[in-house]
Design an enzyme around this catalytic site. Structure first.
Site, PDB file in Angstrom:
ATOM      1  N   GLY A 104     -28.853 -15.154 -12.892  1.00 51.35           N
ATOM      2  CA  GLY A 104     -28.523 -14.040 -12.013  1.00 51.35           C
ATOM      3  C   GLY A 104     -29.450 -13.843 -10.816  1.00 51.35           C
ATOM      4  O   GLY A 104     -29.077 -13.230  -9.831  1.00 51.35           O
TER       5      GLY A 104
ATOM      6  N   GLU B  48     -36.269 -11.048 -11.577  1.00 50.59           N
ATOM      7  CA  GLU B  48     -35.064 -10.804 -12.388  1.00 50.59           C
ATOM      8  C   GLU B  48     -33.933 -10.258 -11.523  1.00 50.59           C
ATOM      9  O   GLU B  48     -34.178  -9.650 -10.478  1.00 50.59           O
ATOM     10  CB  GLU B  48     -35.387  -9.740 -13.455  1.00 50.59           C
ATOM     11  CG  GLU B  48     -35.609 -10.288 -14.849  1.00 50.59           C
ATOM     12  CD  GLU B  48     -34.332 -10.743 -15.545  1.00 50.59           C
ATOM     13  OE1 GLU B  48     -33.312 -10.990 -14.870  1.00 50.59           O
ATOM     14  OE2 GLU B  48     -34.376 -10.865 -16.782  1.00 50.59           O
ATOM     15  N   ASP B  49     -32.718 -10.424 -11.994  1.00 48.04           N
ATOM     16  CA  ASP B  49     -31.581  -9.781 -11.338  1.00 48.04           C
ATOM     17  C   ASP B  49     -31.500  -8.315 -11.755  1.00 48.04           C
ATOM     18  O   ASP B  49     -31.364  -7.426 -10.925  1.00 48.04           O
ATOM     19  CB  ASP B  49     -30.258 -10.512 -11.641  1.00 48.04           C
ATOM     20  CG  ASP B  49     -29.989 -10.685 -13.131  1.00 48.04           C
ATOM     21  OD1 ASP B  49     -30.872 -10.399 -13.976  1.00 48.04           O
ATOM     22  OD2 ASP B  49     -28.866 -11.128 -13.477  1.00 48.04           O
TER      23      ASP B  49
ATOM     24  N   ASP C 217     -32.213  -4.132 -18.032  1.00 47.38           N
ATOM     25  CA  ASP C 217     -31.298  -3.208 -18.693  1.00 47.38           C
ATOM     26  C   ASP C 217     -32.013  -2.595 -19.906  1.00 47.38           C
ATOM     27  O   ASP C 217     -32.869  -1.722 -19.743  1.00 47.38           O
ATOM     28  CB  ASP C 217     -30.041  -4.013 -19.056  1.00 47.38           C
ATOM     29  CG  ASP C 217     -28.924  -3.185 -19.658  1.00 47.38           C
ATOM     30  OD1 ASP C 217     -28.863  -1.986 -19.380  1.00 47.38           O
ATOM     31  OD2 ASP C 217     -28.106  -3.753 -20.398  1.00 47.38           O
TER      32      ASP C 217
ATOM     33  N   LYS D 275     -32.056  -0.396 -14.623  1.00 50.11           N
ATOM     34  CA  LYS D 275     -31.288   0.700 -15.227  1.00 50.11           C
ATOM     35  C   LYS D 275     -32.211   1.443 -16.186  1.00 50.11           C
ATOM     36  O   LYS D 275     -32.184   1.216 -17.390  1.00 50.11           O
ATOM     37  CB  LYS D 275     -30.119   0.143 -16.042  1.00 50.11           C
ATOM     38  CG  LYS D 275     -29.002  -0.491 -15.254  1.00 50.11           C
ATOM     39  CD  LYS D 275     -27.787  -0.694 -16.166  1.00 50.11           C
ATOM     40  CE  LYS D 275     -27.138  -2.011 -15.946  1.00 50.11           C
ATOM     41  NZ  LYS D 275     -26.035  -2.310 -16.880  1.00 50.11           N
TER      42      LYS D 275
ATOM     43  N   PHE E 226     -21.971  -1.178 -15.063  1.00 57.02           N
ATOM     44  CA  PHE E 226     -21.990  -2.638 -15.150  1.00 57.02           C
ATOM     45  C   PHE E 226     -21.710  -3.188 -13.763  1.00 57.02           C
ATOM     46  O   PHE E 226     -20.667  -2.922 -13.189  1.00 57.02           O
ATOM     47  CB  PHE E 226     -20.988  -3.177 -16.166  1.00 57.02           C
ATOM     48  CG  PHE E 226     -21.243  -4.627 -16.453  1.00 57.02           C
ATOM     49  CD1 PHE E 226     -22.154  -5.007 -17.428  1.00 57.02           C
ATOM     50  CD2 PHE E 226     -20.617  -5.620 -15.701  1.00 57.02           C
ATOM     51  CE1 PHE E 226     -22.448  -6.351 -17.655  1.00 57.02           C
ATOM     52  CE2 PHE E 226     -20.902  -6.979 -15.926  1.00 57.02           C
ATOM     53  CZ  PHE E 226     -21.803  -7.337 -16.910  1.00 57.02           C
ATOM     54  N   VAL E 227     -22.669  -3.941 -13.227  1.00 61.11           N
ATOM     55  CA  VAL E 227     -22.561  -4.394 -11.841  1.00 61.11           C
ATOM     56  C   VAL E 227     -22.380  -5.909 -11.724  1.00 61.11           C
ATOM     57  O   VAL E 227     -22.819  -6.664 -12.596  1.00 61.11           O
ATOM     58  CB  VAL E 227     -23.794  -3.959 -11.017  1.00 61.11           C
ATOM     59  CG1 VAL E 227     -23.844  -2.461 -10.849  1.00 61.11           C
ATOM     60  CG2 VAL E 227     -25.080  -4.447 -11.663  1.00 61.11           C
TER      61      VAL E 227
ATOM     62  N   ASP F 197     -22.899 -11.693 -12.583  1.00 64.59           N
ATOM     63  CA  ASP F 197     -21.554 -12.120 -12.967  1.00 64.59           C
ATOM     64  C   ASP F 197     -20.964 -11.276 -14.089  1.00 64.59           C
ATOM     65  O   ASP F 197     -21.666 -10.515 -14.770  1.00 64.59           O
ATOM     66  CB  ASP F 197     -21.606 -13.561 -13.483  1.00 64.59           C
ATOM     67  CG  ASP F 197     -22.188 -13.639 -14.898  1.00 64.59           C
ATOM     68  OD1 ASP F 197     -23.287 -13.069 -15.113  1.00 64.59           O
ATOM     69  OD2 ASP F 197     -21.549 -14.215 -15.786  1.00 64.59           O
TER      70      ASP F 197
ATOM     71  N   ARG G 248     -20.417 -14.003  -8.773  1.00 68.96           N
ATOM     72  CA  ARG G 248     -21.808 -14.200  -8.323  1.00 68.96           C
ATOM     73  C   ARG G 248     -21.882 -14.375  -6.813  1.00 68.96           C
ATOM     74  O   ARG G 248     -22.888 -14.046  -6.196  1.00 68.96           O
ATOM     75  CB  ARG G 248     -22.407 -15.461  -8.984  1.00 68.96           C
ATOM     76  CG  ARG G 248     -22.612 -15.343 -10.487  1.00 68.96           C
ATOM     77  CD  ARG G 248     -23.482 -16.503 -10.968  1.00 68.96           C
ATOM     78  NE  ARG G 248     -23.441 -16.700 -12.405  1.00 68.96           N
ATOM     79  CZ  ARG G 248     -24.220 -16.076 -13.276  1.00 68.96           C
ATOM     80  NH1 ARG G 248     -25.092 -15.177 -12.864  1.00 68.96           N
ATOM     81  NH2 ARG G 248     -24.137 -16.327 -14.568  1.00 68.96           N
TER      82      ARG G 248
HETATM   83  P1  5GP Z   1     -31.795  -6.692 -21.200  1.00 68.93           P
HETATM   84  O1  5GP Z   1     -32.466  -7.656 -22.115  1.00 68.93           O
HETATM   85  O2  5GP Z   1     -32.737  -6.009 -20.232  1.00 68.93           O
HETATM   86  O3  5GP Z   1     -30.928  -5.684 -21.928  1.00 68.93           O
HETATM   87  O4  5GP Z   1     -30.741  -7.530 -20.404  1.00 68.93           O
HETATM   88  C1  5GP Z   1     -30.946  -8.036 -19.191  1.00 68.93           C
HETATM   89  C2  5GP Z   1     -29.852  -9.053 -18.891  1.00 68.93           C
HETATM   90  O5  5GP Z   1     -28.541  -8.548 -19.242  1.00 68.93           O
HETATM   91  C3  5GP Z   1     -29.798  -9.257 -17.407  1.00 68.93           C
HETATM   92  O6  5GP Z   1     -30.701 -10.265 -17.008  1.00 68.93           O
HETATM   93  C4  5GP Z   1     -28.352  -9.601 -17.182  1.00 68.93           C
HETATM   94  O7  5GP Z   1     -28.176 -10.987 -17.394  1.00 68.93           O
HETATM   95  C5  5GP Z   1     -27.600  -8.824 -18.230  1.00 68.93           C
HETATM   96  N1  5GP Z   1     -27.097  -7.533 -17.674  1.00 68.93           N
HETATM   97  C6  5GP Z   1     -27.523  -6.292 -17.980  1.00 68.93           C
HETATM   98  N2  5GP Z   1     -26.857  -5.352 -17.282  1.00 68.93           N
HETATM   99  C7  5GP Z   1     -25.995  -6.029 -16.496  1.00 68.93           C
HETATM  100  C8  5GP Z   1     -25.026  -5.620 -15.515  1.00 68.93           C
HETATM  101  O8  5GP Z   1     -24.809  -4.432 -15.193  1.00 68.93           O
HETATM  102  N3  5GP Z   1     -24.320  -6.610 -14.900  1.00 68.93           N
HETATM  103  C9  5GP Z   1     -24.508  -7.932 -15.186  1.00 68.93           C
HETATM  104  N4  5GP Z   1     -23.756  -8.811 -14.524  1.00 68.93           N
HETATM  105  N5  5GP Z   1     -25.416  -8.360 -16.105  1.00 68.93           N
HETATM  106  C10 5GP Z   1     -26.144  -7.426 -16.747  1.00 68.93           C
HETATM  107 MG    MG Z   2     -31.048 -11.803 -15.778  1.00 70.67          MG
END
Ligand code: 5GP
Ligand code: MG
Length: 177
Positions: free
Chosen positions: A49, A102-103, A106, A134, A155-156, A162, A168
């Site tokens: 991402g 990071e993208d 979450d 977030k 959710f973006v 993606d 993407r």
């Molecule tokens: P975490 O481990 O912080 O819960 O998850 C992070 C990963 O979940 C991000 O790197 C991404 O790949 C995915 N993710 C979390 N929220 C979103 C979202 O709103 N949109 C997208 N496309 N991916 C997300």
């Molecule tokens: Mg990511």
């Protein structure tokens, strides 16, 4: 540019325009350029991402000689209850000034896993730069050194992010309705 579109059955609502993203990425790049004067940082993107954000970010950083590499992890909530695993492990980071890119952060487990491993390699410094954050979803606390946008629980997609491999390539960031 229309603020809503429907593609392949997904309803997308505009969150940030191309111009808004560019402006905000420039600001973070300026802060990084200032903070890393006289250093030679390693930007470590978390695939997949990050790829568009990282490429815009490093091209906006001024007068800092830098390196770029990538890691990749997988997090399958369905099969492993959220365990994170390496798909591509980090390069040697000992003694380096590392910036993880990071993208989106979450709940936090993905970045927490990456940071734990990097930390054990004893880098000279270790910082986090993320396009999106977030905070309301966080389960594991993570300090974000350079954040571009804080967003609510949406959710973006777009600008590298993606859903099922799609969207993407969109230059804007949208949330799914
Ligand atoms: P975490 O481990 O912080 O819960 O998850 C992070 C990963 O979940 C991000 O790197 C991404 O790949 C995915 N993710 C979390 N929220 C979103 C979202 O709103 N949109 C997208 N496309 N991916 C997300
Ligand atoms: Mg990511």
């Amino acid at each position: 540019m229309p603020s809503q579109k429907e593609i392949e059955g997904y309803k997308l609502e505009l969150l940030y325009s191309k111009e808004k993203i560019e402006e905000a990425v420039q600001k973070v790049a300026q802060r990084i350029s200032h903070d890393y004067q006289g250093k030679h940082p390693l930007f470590l993107g978390v695939l997949r991402g990050c790829f568009i954000f990282l490429s815009d970010l490093v091209r906006s950083i001024k007068d800092v000689p830098l390196e770029v590499d990538f890691v990749q992890v997988s997090r399958y909530v369905e099969t492993t209850g959220g365990d994170v695993q390496w798909v591509k492990t980090p390069p040697p980071c000992s003694g380096k000034d590392v910036v993880v890119v990071e993208d989106i952060v979450d709940e936090g487990p993905t970045l927490s896993f990456v940071l734990r491993d990097l930390h054990s390699q004893l880098p000279a410094s270790l910082k986090v730069c993320t396009l999106l954050n977030k905070p309301s979803r966080r389960k594991i606390p993570i300090f974000i050194d350079y954040g571009v946008f804080d967003i609510p629980d949406l959710f973006v997609v777009g600008y590298g992010l993606d859903i099922e491999g799609r969207f993407r390539e969109l230059p804007e960031i949208y949330f799914l309705k």
